[in-house]
Structure formats: C-alpha cells, structure tokens
Write a protein that holds these residues in place. Structure first.
Motif, short mmCIF file in Angstrom:
data_model
loop_
_atom_site.label_atom_id
_atom_site.label_comp_id
_atom_site.label_asym_id
_atom_site.label_seq_id
_atom_site.Cartn_x
_atom_site.Cartn_y
_atom_site.Cartn_z
N ILE A 80 76.06 -58.03 2.04
CA ILE A 80 77.21 -58.12 1.11
C ILE A 80 77.83 -59.51 1.16
N GLY A 81 77.88 -60.09 2.35
CA GLY A 81 78.46 -61.42 2.49
C GLY A 81 77.70 -62.49 1.70
N ALA A 82 76.45 -62.19 1.32
CA ALA A 82 75.64 -63.19 0.61
C ALA A 82 75.61 -62.94 -0.90
N LEU A 83 76.29 -61.88 -1.36
CA LEU A 83 76.29 -61.57 -2.80
C LEU A 83 77.04 -62.66 -3.56
N ARG A 84 76.53 -62.98 -4.73
CA ARG A 84 77.15 -64.01 -5.55
C ARG A 84 77.52 -63.44 -6.91
N GLN A 85 78.58 -63.98 -7.46
CA GLN A 85 79.00 -63.65 -8.81
C GLN A 85 77.82 -63.80 -9.78
N GLY A 86 77.62 -62.83 -10.64
CA GLY A 86 76.57 -62.93 -11.65
C GLY A 86 75.21 -62.44 -11.20
N GLN A 87 75.06 -62.11 -9.93
CA GLN A 87 73.78 -61.68 -9.39
C GLN A 87 73.59 -60.18 -9.62
N SER A 88 72.34 -59.78 -9.92
CA SER A 88 72.03 -58.35 -9.91
C SER A 88 71.34 -58.09 -8.59
N ALA A 89 71.91 -57.24 -7.78
CA ALA A 89 71.37 -57.15 -6.43
C ALA A 89 71.41 -55.74 -5.85
N LEU A 90 70.54 -55.55 -4.87
CA LEU A 90 70.48 -54.32 -4.11
C LEU A 90 71.18 -54.57 -2.77
N GLY A 148 73.51 -53.29 -8.82
CA GLY A 148 74.33 -53.57 -10.01
C GLY A 148 74.62 -55.05 -10.16
N ASP A 149 75.39 -55.36 -11.19
CA ASP A 149 75.77 -56.75 -11.48
C ASP A 149 77.08 -57.07 -10.78
N VAL A 150 77.00 -58.05 -9.89
CA VAL A 150 78.16 -58.41 -9.09
C VAL A 150 79.06 -59.35 -9.90
N ARG A 151 80.37 -59.10 -9.84
CA ARG A 151 81.29 -60.03 -10.51
C ARG A 151 82.55 -60.19 -9.67
N PHE A 152 83.36 -61.18 -10.06
CA PHE A 152 84.63 -61.36 -9.39
C PHE A 152 85.66 -60.45 -9.98
N GLY A 153 86.26 -59.59 -9.19
CA GLY A 153 87.34 -58.75 -9.69
C GLY A 153 88.66 -59.47 -9.49
N ALA A 154 89.74 -58.69 -9.42
CA ALA A 154 91.07 -59.28 -9.27
C ALA A 154 91.17 -60.06 -7.96
N ALA A 155 90.66 -59.49 -6.88
CA ALA A 155 90.86 -60.14 -5.59
C ALA A 155 89.55 -60.42 -4.86
#
Ligand code: ADP
Ligand code: MG
Length: 737
Positions: A80-90, A148-155
């Motif tokens: 999870i620490g390596a997930l990036r905005q815009g990435q589709s990841a498992l 799913g597609d990772v994005r930046f939420g509110a926080a």
C-alpha cells in the motif's frame, strides 16, 4: 498453467473462476474445430448462446478473435505504501476500522468507508452502494485483496468501489500468472464469462488442427512475424512482466501479427467487392468529345493541371465498358464541380443520361443553377428533382426522366427512390459522398439502363452506372487506398490560381462588438459576409429558431446592412431566391445555420463569422471556412468561442488558425477522432476494426497491399476464409445484382 487464474467479477462482490478440469478439455480438443458452435463450451447454455450470438460470437474462432482492448496487472501484490495516484493495482490489507459518512451535498447520501492498512501504508475504500450483509462482513480485522484505480481523496489515497475479495487467513490465495485481459462487454455478457470462454478456446488452440493459418505468402514468411497461435495466446493472456504501455500502443509483435492479418482481410474484402462490381455491365461511352472540348473552351477560366489529369482518368474509365468506381478527392474550392460537369457531357454526348446527387437542397440547387448556366446554351436539357418537388410537377419530371427528354438530372436523395425510372442512365455522380451511405449511392448506380438492356429488355449481366464519387475530406493517400480499396482514386491536389489563403482569427464572444464593426467595415467596401449559427440542439426547428433570433438581433445592431437568413426549414423556392439575392449582392450579410456547410459558392463573400466554433469538429469548420476565399479579395474567418475551452477544442481552433490545408486538417482530425468517426464506417467499406487502427498502423499498409496481391495469386481459395474470420458478414452490404 493458465488455469489457475483468479478472476474478479465486476461490481464489488468477489468472484473466483472455477478452474477447468483437464479431462473436460481433453475431450473438447478431440472433437472441436474453429467453426464449431460455442454451445460446446462449458458455461454456454441456450440463453448465453443467444447473447453471445448477438455480440457476433458464433463459433470458437470468433471468441479467439474477440480481442481484449486493455489489460490490468494483477500479477503482483503492491504494498500500500508504494501505491501511486492514477495506478490500477492489486493490493492487500487488513481493515483497521470502518465508518459511515455522508456526501457533502444534500447530506443524504451515505457512504461506507473502510480504512485499510498493511504495515507499509494505509488507504480508504469508499463505497456509495453497499448492503447490510457487506456492512456486517466488512469489519475491523478482516483481510481483503483489492483491485482498482488509486486516486487522491480528501486526505489520503483512496479507491472508489474497488473489486475486492475476502482472504482466508489460513490459506494462501495465489495471484494471477498473466496480465488480466479486459474485453468489451454487453448486457448479459460479463467480463468473467468472456474470460472463461477465451480461456477454454485458448486451451483448444493448442491442438494442431483447430485453427488454420492463412498467412503463408512469401512476403509474410520474410517478416518473421509471430505464429498465429503464439500471437493469440499472448494477446489474450500476456505473461507477467509484459509491457502494458507497449500493448496499449499496439506495438507488441503479437499484436502486429494480428493487426497485419486484419488489415489484409479488410483490404482483400474491399478488393473482392471491387472485382464483383467489375463483373457488372456498364455502358461504353464512345463519343468523340466535341461537345466536351467546346465546353472547356467556353469556360471563363483554364482548367488546372490537376483537373485535366483527373478528367483524363475519368474519360478513360467511361470509355472502358467496366463500371467506373472512381473517388475524386479535392480540398474545398479545388473545382470538383467542373470535373463532374465534364463527365456528364461525356455521357450526354454518348447519348446517355447522367445524374448528379448532392446531400442538401442548397448544394443540389447550386449544381442545378451551375449546370443550367453551362449546359442550356449547349442545347442540353437539365432537370431538377428533390423531395420538395411534388404533385403534378413531380409526375412531369419523372416522366421526362423516363422518356427520352431529360439528359442531366440534378437532385437530392430523391434521385434513387423507387419511383424514379431512368431512360438510359449511364453515369451516377455523388457529391460530398461522406453524407451518403454506400447503400444509397449504390441504389442510384443500380438504376442504370444500358443501351443493350434497353433493346433486349433484359440483360445477361446486371447493369451498373459508372460512378463518380466526390469528397472534400482529403485523407492521406495510403489511408484512402485502404479505406476506399474498392474504388479507384484521384486527387485534385491543386487550387485554381489566384486563391488567397483565408486568414483565421480566434476571438472570445465577449468581443462581439469588435466583430460587428468588422462586418460594417467590410460591407461598406462592397464585400459580403456569412454569419454561421451553430447549435448543438437536436431539433432542427430549435436551430432555426436560434438562427432567426440571431438574425433579428443583427438587423437591429447593423442598421445599414441588408441581412438575410437561410436555414433548412425554408421552402426550396425561398432558399433559391435567398441564395440568388446573396449572389447578386442584394443581401450583404447572410445569417445561416450549418446548412451552408457544403458546396455553397459565392466568390464575393470574403468574411465569415462562426459562432460557438468550439462546438464544431475540424472537418466541419474547414468545410464552412471553405465558403470564403473563393474570390480575388483576401478573406477572413472569425472563429468566435465561448469559454472555457476544452483541451481538444483549443487544439482544433489552433489548427484552424495555423493552416488552410484540408490534408493537414484531415490528418489532425484522424488523430483526434479516429478514422471511424472521420470517414464514417457507414460511408466507406471500412468495417469496425478489431485490433488495427489505420492511422496508427499506416506503416504496415504498403506490405498489406503487397501481401493481398500475393495471396490472391498464391492461395485464392483461402481468401474468403480469411475475410470471414475478420470481417465476417459485414462485407455483404454492397453486393450488386
Ligand atoms: P469544390 O471542389 O469545393 O466543389 P467548386 O467546384 O465549387 O469547388 O469550385 C469552386 C469555385 O472555383 C467555383 O466558383 C468554380 O467556378 C471555380 N473554379 C473551378 N475550377 C476553376 C479553375 N480551373 N480556375 C478558376 N476557377 C475555377
Ligand atoms: Mg463541391
């Protein structure tokens, strides 16, 4: 090895595909071939079969050639620490806590938030739709695997509605061994079903006899392409580490192999159409061209070299006795109408009839006016037929077309209606062909009556008129040769001398006053202008209403200027007299809807204002702008826009400002919108391509043409099978006779 895939279904529930049992597959292999029905496959009952058939999937081969359009990487679990905005990841994590929140607006939309972490970082899973069971199951301490597609939420990082499955703490759940293909789905045909079917078919592919490979020509062998089986395996299930971005660009060797094969099938199907058409009978036009040359002499201008050249090709076709199928491309204003007139003269001089059909009344009427001007002094009879010619008048015109009297028939869609019988139609001209369907132009061509059929009343072969097809969407030659491979092809690649390029400016609508004073100045100098209202309104009457309002306002603002209004709702006679008044200079500013887009030709008009230009596509803007820049004066085009502009709109307006070349504009348009949209799949023989893209894959086209020729020579018996594989029955629609 491929069987262990874990496939997530759509939505938020977890779905695992049951692995196929090896023995089932073995029995399948023994008995099935590529043309067998899908009902032999596991999971295909009568209902599913019906839905698959609707998608065009009828046999095993169809499934193998139903290709994914993108891929997802579910082969690795990303911390999870390596997930990036815009990435589709498992990724996997444990639920720390959950809570219910409300959307800001209205406060009545509930959301379920799961706070997930894995020791390297944390992420929020956000659900707008959830049920009680889900809420009860998804509690602190539960371990999940998500995609799913990772994005930046509110926080923090978050995912809205990820696919997820609950992990069993005591058991290791394997990850996928290949990239996950994503297919186009329709109602009742889910991603999971398509993956299961392709899985079974790929297993079958390992048996040697299942799928014939038709690409055995010399050229193909030299290229060291992927084998068909390897290519299909790779494209449906790319291995771990496959380059997703290369796949997205269609550049992987496995894709290139399939792209090549599809382009070849496409090309061959059009070639065959062309060959079929040539089997029809057409009148050999044998006149001596006296009238033709007399007409050329009488024109107030010299033909350009390009016009001469194209005319020569047309004359040669017309003299041959094989139905001409010639597409003439030429930028707006390149002088296609004269070339059409010359072809008509050839027909008339050979004692036959010619018909010219245009997509709008306004354009057809202009041709009618031009042709009468040109031909009546030569003693020829020109008649007019459109939907608006009714009653007694219509009966009279139909009679003239049927008996010997009418020599040149000008009109709209009316020309190919059932009731119209021609006495001896030998030439059918379609102007602005992109506005007609292939069917429609063929319907006109099939109305041919040759002198032979007329005498014998029946012919040994169906008669077809010579077809001259004109278009102002000048696409690059190699593309045209592919999209229109059933046609011969000429380009008028030269504008008449003395044309000055139109200067284009882009101005926000706030500066309307400036534009108005510009119009006043131009009209004071004896120039004329167009004001084009563009509305995206569906209803034509709303469009016309808006144009009326604009005309009213402009009349009030520009008191010294004679303002006219033209739109599609007017009667033919009204349109005719308006255009005549504009041509004569009695109207200085013509307010119009986009009905003037095609063909309108008033050389003294040198200023064009296009309102809401950001709403129009490139080719439409280019067509509209082509109405000015036809005379001696230098012309201007003002593209008025409403902010804010989308990126695409900005790009379109910038291109319009930069260039006047229809070729450059068409190329850009192809890039922005794709060939299907620009050329219209309906208008060309071009069918929906599965994997190829004629713009992206243009570099292959020369080889494709060569391979097509080789295949027709070396293995003609396989040509139809190859076409069926890729093009299917879509090809049938232009068969004649
Ligand atoms: P398009 O190719 O857009 O249909 P048109 O046939 O309407 O173009 O021709 C545009 C204008 O150019 C017409 O006014 C026509 O009379 C004029 N024209 C055509 N050929 C020539 C030429 N060789 N020299 C000068 N003017 C020409
Ligand atoms: Mg034209």
């Amino acid at each position: 090895m491929l069987l262990k895939n874990i496939l997530f279904g759509g939505g938020s529930a977890s779905v695992f595909s049951a692995p196929l049992r090896q023995n089932t597959i073995k029995t399948l292999i023994k008995t099935l071939s590529h043309s067998d029905s899908l009902s032999h496959l596991k999971g295909v009952g009568p209902k599913v079969l019906e839905r698959l058939n609707k998608l065009g999937l009828n046999c095993i081969q169809d499934v193998l050639f139903y290709l994914p359009y993108r891929y997802e990487d579910r082969t690795q679990i990303v911390p999870i620490g390596a997930l990036r905005q815009g990435q589709s990841a498992l990724f996997e994590g444990t639920i720390d806590y959950t809570n219910i929140a409300f959307t800001k607006k209205g406060r009545h939309r509930r959301m379920l938030l799961l706070h997930l972490s894995d020791g390297t970082g944390s992420i929020i899973l956000r659900f707008f739709y959830f049920n009680k069971q889900q809420q009860q199951a998804l509690v602190a301490g539960v371990k999940l695997r998500c995609f799913g597609d990772v994005r930046f939420g509110a926080a923090s990082l978050e995912i809205v509605h990820p696919e997820y499955s609950q992990l069993n703490q005591s058991k290791v759940t394997p990850v996928e061994e290949v990239l996950t293909p994503v297919y186009h789905t329709t109602e009742g045909v889910s991603q999971l079903l398509l993956r299961r079917l392709s899985e079974q078919c790929l297993q079958l592919l390992n048996s040697e006899t299942l799928l014939p490979d038709y690409l055995s020509t010399k050229l193909f062998k030299q290229k060291e392409y992927y084998s068909l089986e390897d290519a299909l395996h790779y494209v449906h299930r790319p291995p771990v580490g496959a380059n997703i971005s290369q796949l997205a660009e269609g550049r992987h060797g496995s894709q290139v192999r399939l792209i090549f094969e599809e382009l070849l099938a496409q090309h061959l199907s059009l070639q065959i159409l062309r060959l079929n058409n040539q089997k029809n009978m057409a009148e050999k036009l044998k006149s001596e061209n006296h009238l033709l040359y007399k007409f050329i002499q009488s024109l107030p201008f010299e033909l350009t070299r390009a016009q001469h050249r194209v005319n020569q090709s047309i004359l040669k076709d017309l003299e041959s006795g094989i139905p001409m199928m010639r597409l003439v491309q030429g930028d707006v204003g390149s002088g296609k109408t004269v070339v059409a007139a010359l072809a008509c003269l050839k027909a008339v001089e050979s004692n036959m009839q010619a018909a010219i059909m245009a997509p709008t009344e306004i354009l057809a009427e202009q041709h009618y006016a031009n042709f009468r001007n040109w031909f009546e002094p030569l003693g020829l009879s020109v008649v007019w037929l459109s939907g608006q010619v009714k009653g007694k008048k219509r009966a009279q015109v139909l009679q003239r077309i049927k008996n010997d009297d009418a020599q040149i028939i000008v009109g709209t869609h009316a020309l190919f209606q059932e009731e119209v019988e021609y006495n001896r139609l030998a030439l059918a001209i379609t102007d602005e062909q992109h506005r007609f369907g292939v069917q429609q132009r063929m319907a006109l061509a099939k109305k041919a009556v040759t002198s032979k059929n007329r005498i014998k009343k029946q012919a040994d072969r169906p008669a077809l008129a010579h077809q001259l097809i004109m278009t102002a969407t000048p696409i690059p030659r190699s593309l045209a040769m592919t999209a229109y491979a059933d046609l011969d092809y000429s380009v008028i690649d030269e504008l008449p001398p003395g044309r000055k390029p139109v200067t284009t400016v882009v101005i926000p609508e706030q500066r309307r006053d400036e534009i108005l004073s510009r119009i006043e100045k131009a009209c004071a100098q004896g120039k004329q202008a167009y004001w084009v209202c563009t509305l995206v309104e569906e209803s034509e009457s709303l469009q016309c209403q808006a144009a009326e309002d604009t005309a009213q306002k402009l009349k009030q603002l520009l008191v010294d200027i004679k303002v006219g209004l033209i739109h599609g709702r007017l009667k033919s006679v009204e349109k005719e007299s308006l255009m005549a008044a504009f041509k004569a200079g009695d109207i200085q500013l013509l307010v119009a809807t986009t009905v003037i887009e095609v063909g309108v030709d008033v050389p003294n008009a040198s200023l064009m204002i296009i309102e809401n230009a950001e709403r129009l596509g490139l080719s439409q803007l280019h067509q509209l702008r082509g109405r000015v820049g036809r005379g001696k004066e230098s012309s201007h085009c003002v593209l008025m826009f409403k902010s804010p502009l989308s990126d695409h709109a900005k790009e379109r307006l910038a291109i319009m400002r930069k260039t006047n070349s229809g070729f450059e504009i068409a190329r850009k348009d192809l890039q922005l919108r794709g060939p299907g949209e620009v050329l219209g799949t309906r208008q060309t023989g071009l069918v929906q391509l599965k994997i190829a893209d004629i713009v992206r894959d243009e570099y292959l086209l020369d080889d494709v043409k060569l391979a097509a020729r080789q295949m027709l020579e070396e293995s003609p018996e396989e040509v139809q099978a190859l076409i069926n594989r890729w093009v299917g029955s879509a090809q049938q629609y232009v068969k004649v006779g």
